[in-house]
Scaffold this active site. Sequence first.
Site, PDB file in Angstrom:
ATOM      1  N   GLY A  52       0.860  -1.180   0.000  1.00 26.17           N
ATOM      2  CA  GLY A  52       0.000   0.000   0.000  1.00 26.17           C
ATOM      3  C   GLY A  52       0.892   1.224   0.000  1.00 26.17           C
ATOM      4  O   GLY A  52       1.827   1.320  -0.787  1.00 26.17           O
ATOM      5  N   SER A  54       3.321   3.101   2.634  1.00 26.36           N
ATOM      6  CA  SER A  54       3.902   2.932   3.969  1.00 26.36           C
ATOM      7  C   SER A  54       3.743   4.173   4.846  1.00 26.36           C
ATOM      8  O   SER A  54       3.420   4.066   6.023  1.00 26.36           O
ATOM      9  CB  SER A  54       5.374   2.532   3.868  1.00 26.36           C
ATOM     10  OG  SER A  54       6.103   3.467   3.109  1.00 26.36           O
ATOM     11  N   CYS A  84       6.172  -5.466   0.246  1.00 23.84           N
ATOM     12  CA  CYS A  84       6.316  -4.209  -0.481  1.00 23.84           C
ATOM     13  C   CYS A  84       6.342  -3.020   0.498  1.00 23.84           C
ATOM     14  O   CYS A  84       7.317  -2.833   1.204  1.00 23.84           O
ATOM     15  CB  CYS A  84       5.236  -4.085  -1.558  1.00 23.84           C
ATOM     16  SG  CYS A  84       5.623  -2.871  -2.828  1.00 23.84           S
ATOM     17  N   ARG A 116      13.094   2.358  -2.396  1.00 22.63           N
ATOM     18  CA  ARG A 116      11.749   2.419  -2.978  1.00 22.63           C
ATOM     19  C   ARG A 116      11.803   2.626  -4.489  1.00 22.63           C
ATOM     20  O   ARG A 116      12.737   3.213  -5.012  1.00 22.63           O
ATOM     21  CB  ARG A 116      10.957   3.564  -2.340  1.00 22.63           C
ATOM     22  CG  ARG A 116      10.599   3.296  -0.896  1.00 22.63           C
ATOM     23  CD  ARG A 116      10.042   4.495  -0.174  1.00 22.63           C
ATOM     24  NE  ARG A 116       9.014   5.193  -0.936  1.00 22.63           N
ATOM     25  CZ  ARG A 116       8.249   6.143  -0.432  1.00 22.63           C
ATOM     26  NH1 ARG A 116       8.387   6.518   0.818  1.00 22.63           N
ATOM     27  NH2 ARG A 116       7.350   6.738  -1.176  1.00 22.63           N
ATOM     28  N   ILE A 143       5.032  -4.564  -8.064  1.00 18.58           N
ATOM     29  CA  ILE A 143       4.282  -3.345  -8.377  1.00 18.58           C
ATOM     30  C   ILE A 143       4.966  -2.183  -7.662  1.00 18.58           C
ATOM     31  O   ILE A 143       4.964  -2.127  -6.433  1.00 18.58           O
ATOM     32  CB  ILE A 143       2.807  -3.459  -7.919  1.00 18.58           C
ATOM     33  CG1 ILE A 143       2.134  -4.671  -8.575  1.00 18.58           C
ATOM     34  CG2 ILE A 143       2.045  -2.167  -8.240  1.00 18.58           C
ATOM     35  CD1 ILE A 143       0.778  -5.014  -8.002  1.00 18.58           C
ATOM     36  N   ARG A 144       5.564  -1.276  -8.417  1.00 18.73           N
ATOM     37  CA  ARG A 144       6.344  -0.168  -7.820  1.00 18.73           C
ATOM     38  C   ARG A 144       7.265  -0.721  -6.737  1.00 18.73           C
ATOM     39  O   ARG A 144       7.371  -0.173  -5.636  1.00 18.73           O
ATOM     40  CB  ARG A 144       5.415   0.896  -7.232  1.00 18.73           C
ATOM     41  CG  ARG A 144       4.618   1.651  -8.263  1.00 18.73           C
ATOM     42  CD  ARG A 144       3.711   2.685  -7.621  1.00 18.73           C
ATOM     43  NE  ARG A 144       4.467   3.638  -6.840  1.00 18.73           N
ATOM     44  CZ  ARG A 144       3.975   4.347  -5.829  1.00 18.73           C
ATOM     45  NH1 ARG A 144       2.726   4.205  -5.459  1.00 18.73           N
ATOM     46  NH2 ARG A 144       4.733   5.193  -5.181  1.00 18.73           N
ATOM     47  N   HIS A 179       4.498  -9.142  -4.154  1.00 19.22           N
ATOM     48  CA  HIS A 179       3.181  -9.329  -3.530  1.00 19.22           C
ATOM     49  C   HIS A 179       2.748 -10.792  -3.596  1.00 19.22           C
ATOM     50  O   HIS A 179       2.035 -11.184  -4.522  1.00 19.22           O
ATOM     51  CB  HIS A 179       2.138  -8.458  -4.243  1.00 19.22           C
ATOM     52  CG  HIS A 179       2.314  -7.001  -4.011  1.00 19.22           C
ATOM     53  ND1 HIS A 179       1.690  -6.328  -2.987  1.00 19.22           N
ATOM     54  CD2 HIS A 179       3.068  -6.081  -4.667  1.00 19.22           C
ATOM     55  CE1 HIS A 179       2.039  -5.049  -3.023  1.00 19.22           C
ATOM     56  NE2 HIS A 179       2.876  -4.874  -4.033  1.00 19.22           N
ATOM     57  N   GLU A 181       0.487 -12.178  -2.011  1.00 17.84           N
ATOM     58  CA  GLU A 181      -0.970 -12.256  -1.857  1.00 17.84           C
ATOM     59  C   GLU A 181      -1.701 -12.121  -3.191  1.00 17.84           C
ATOM     60  O   GLU A 181      -2.904 -12.367  -3.265  1.00 17.84           O
ATOM     61  CB  GLU A 181      -1.460 -11.196  -0.856  1.00 17.84           C
ATOM     62  CG  GLU A 181      -1.530  -9.775  -1.361  1.00 17.84           C
ATOM     63  CD  GLU A 181      -0.203  -9.027  -1.433  1.00 17.84           C
ATOM     64  OE1 GLU A 181      -0.237  -7.806  -1.688  1.00 17.84           O
ATOM     65  OE2 GLU A 181       0.865  -9.641  -1.251  1.00 17.84           O
TER      66      GLU A 181
END
Length: 197
Positions: A52, A54, A84, A116, A143-144, A179, A181
């Site tokens: 998400g 941070s 992430c 990051r 993702i990023r 990720h 998940e």
Amino acid sequence: MKVGVLALQGGVVEHIYMIREAAKRLGKEVEVVEVRKPEHLNSLRAIVLPGGESTAMYKLGKRTGLDKRLKEALLEGLPALGTCAGAALLAREIEDKQSGKRYEPLLGVADFKVVRNFFGRQRESFEANLNIKGIGTFRGVFIRAPVMVPLSPAVEVLGEFKGNAVMVKQGNIIATSFHPELTSDTRIHEMLLSEAS
């Protein structure tokens, strides 16, 4: 056993599903708790810090004192999986690859630096097969995504992508750049539940 998911922001629902699926595969009884307040940490055996934003997660946690209580629990040995942005919450140092800007650590409980946006911004998101120590081939969804740079020999690199650490472990803490998940592979969540036993 009770397992928490930090539910201030980010990929909460996906982690709840994966914890339940991992528990089924391991034959464990698990109650999943959405952690929003300090008292939600009571009697947890493990916690997931999701992807998400941070900084947003940390600021929301600070309002209720959840940040301090969570930091104490992690330092006392509560098993944790940070994915992430969740990895950035755990890191002792944070910097942005694009701008070079350094940030104050958030929880700062693990001896690694998070860089990051290492692989670029949202449009540079990708998937890749990773070789994870103790697991084998795992499909990583980036993702990023950041990378982790160990700052101490206590940090074990469990997985790399193009020579950069994308999964690490230090004691009770597991962190991933990707990720897990967002796949149907529960093995990283199983690793967390095994730590909690």
